[in-house]
Design a protein around this motif. Structure first.
Motif, mmCIF file in Angstrom:
data_model
loop_
_atom_site.group_PDB
_atom_site.id
_atom_site.type_symbol
_atom_site.label_atom_id
_atom_site.label_comp_id
_atom_site.label_asym_id
_atom_site.label_seq_id
_atom_site.Cartn_x
_atom_site.Cartn_y
_atom_site.Cartn_z
ATOM 1 N N UNK A 13 0.834 -1.211 0.000
ATOM 2 C CA UNK A 13 0.000 0.000 0.000
ATOM 3 C C UNK A 13 0.867 1.259 0.000
ATOM 4 N N UNK A 14 1.939 1.254 0.804
ATOM 5 C CA UNK A 14 2.829 2.422 0.857
ATOM 6 C C UNK A 14 3.544 2.625 -0.471
ATOM 7 N N UNK A 15 3.993 1.538 -1.069
ATOM 8 C CA UNK A 15 4.673 1.629 -2.365
ATOM 9 C C UNK A 15 3.725 2.198 -3.412
ATOM 10 N N UNK A 18 3.280 5.897 -3.037
ATOM 11 C CA UNK A 18 4.417 6.648 -3.595
ATOM 12 C C UNK A 18 4.391 6.648 -5.124
ATOM 13 N N UNK A 19 4.054 5.513 -5.714
ATOM 14 C CA UNK A 19 3.955 5.441 -7.170
ATOM 15 C C UNK A 19 2.853 6.377 -7.667
ATOM 16 N N UNK A 20 1.735 6.421 -6.932
ATOM 17 C CA UNK A 20 0.631 7.317 -7.302
ATOM 18 C C UNK A 20 1.048 8.775 -7.261
ATOM 19 N N UNK A 21 1.842 9.144 -6.261
ATOM 20 C CA UNK A 21 2.328 10.520 -6.173
ATOM 21 C C UNK A 21 3.269 10.828 -7.338
ATOM 22 N N UNK A 22 4.120 9.869 -7.663
ATOM 23 C CA UNK A 22 5.037 10.049 -8.795
ATOM 24 C C UNK A 22 4.245 10.174 -10.104
ATOM 25 N N UNK A 42 -0.965 4.067 -14.624
ATOM 26 C CA UNK A 42 -1.433 2.693 -14.432
ATOM 27 C C UNK A 42 -0.441 1.784 -13.736
ATOM 28 N N UNK A 43 0.674 2.312 -13.315
ATOM 29 C CA UNK A 43 1.702 1.507 -12.674
ATOM 30 C C UNK A 43 1.379 1.318 -11.201
ATOM 31 N N UNK A 44 1.356 0.074 -10.724
ATOM 32 C CA UNK A 44 1.199 -0.224 -9.304
ATOM 33 C C UNK A 44 1.473 -1.694 -9.056
ATOM 34 N N UNK A 45 1.835 -2.009 -7.833
ATOM 35 C CA UNK A 45 2.058 -3.400 -7.444
ATOM 36 C C UNK A 45 0.723 -4.011 -7.078
#
Length: 172
Positions: A13-15, A18-22, A42-45
């Protein structure tokens, strides 16, 4: 390597946060012409477990202990009723907190909460408008007697101790 370095990895969730902010930053840069493509779109784990597994934080025994310790007094009735209504109805916190007397209705012979956006109430989205039957346990505990007491006092809302705020409505 993380274990050897004694580094605790971030949660998924934390990763993803951060990806969402980027991605938001790169979207701005793309809109301004600073970069040509936002590669973070669209990038996320992906989570390895189901979302419903994440929400089972309380055991049945925990819930029984919580319900048994709720304060039941005339000064702060919302501290007793709101958690119980949440447990027995599945309604969102703000939906419960913003209830007016007229939102407690008998619909086709069944006592229900009418969830709507009338007056100063808010809905999470338009499909949130619905009728939720009141659980028999809540009726047995005297919810309708409480509603009648509020009606006799002349108050318009069920929880007059709660104040409305711009950010979260009555559930602030």
């Amino acid at each position: 390597l993380l274990e050897m370095a004694e580094i605790t990895p971030m949660s998924i969730k934390s990763i993803n946060k951060h990806i969402g902010a980027m991605a938001a930053l790169l979207r701005y840069c793309a809109d301004e012409g600073i970069v040509s493509v936002n590669y973070a779109t669209g990038l996320k784990l992906s989570e390895k477990k189901r979302a419903d597994e994440d929400r089972s934080a309380y055991s049945i025994d925990d819930l029984k202990r919580i319900a048994a310790s709720l304060p039941c007094d005339e000064v702060t009735p919302e501290r007793y009723w709101i958690p119980l209504i949440g447990c027995y109805s599945g309604m969102r916190l703000n939906e419960i907190c913003q209830l007016y007397l007229e939102d407690v209705q008998e619909v086709e012979g069944i006592w229900s909460f009418c969830i709507n956006d009338a007056k100063d109430k808010r809905l999470k989205n338009q499909t949130s408008e619905r009728i939720v039957p009141i659980h028999p346990k809540l009726l047995g505990l005297g919810l309708l007697m409480y509603v009648e007491q509020v009606k006799e006092s002349g108050e318009p809302r069920l929880w007059m101790n709660l104040t409305w705020m711009d950010i979260h409505g009555y559930s602030n």
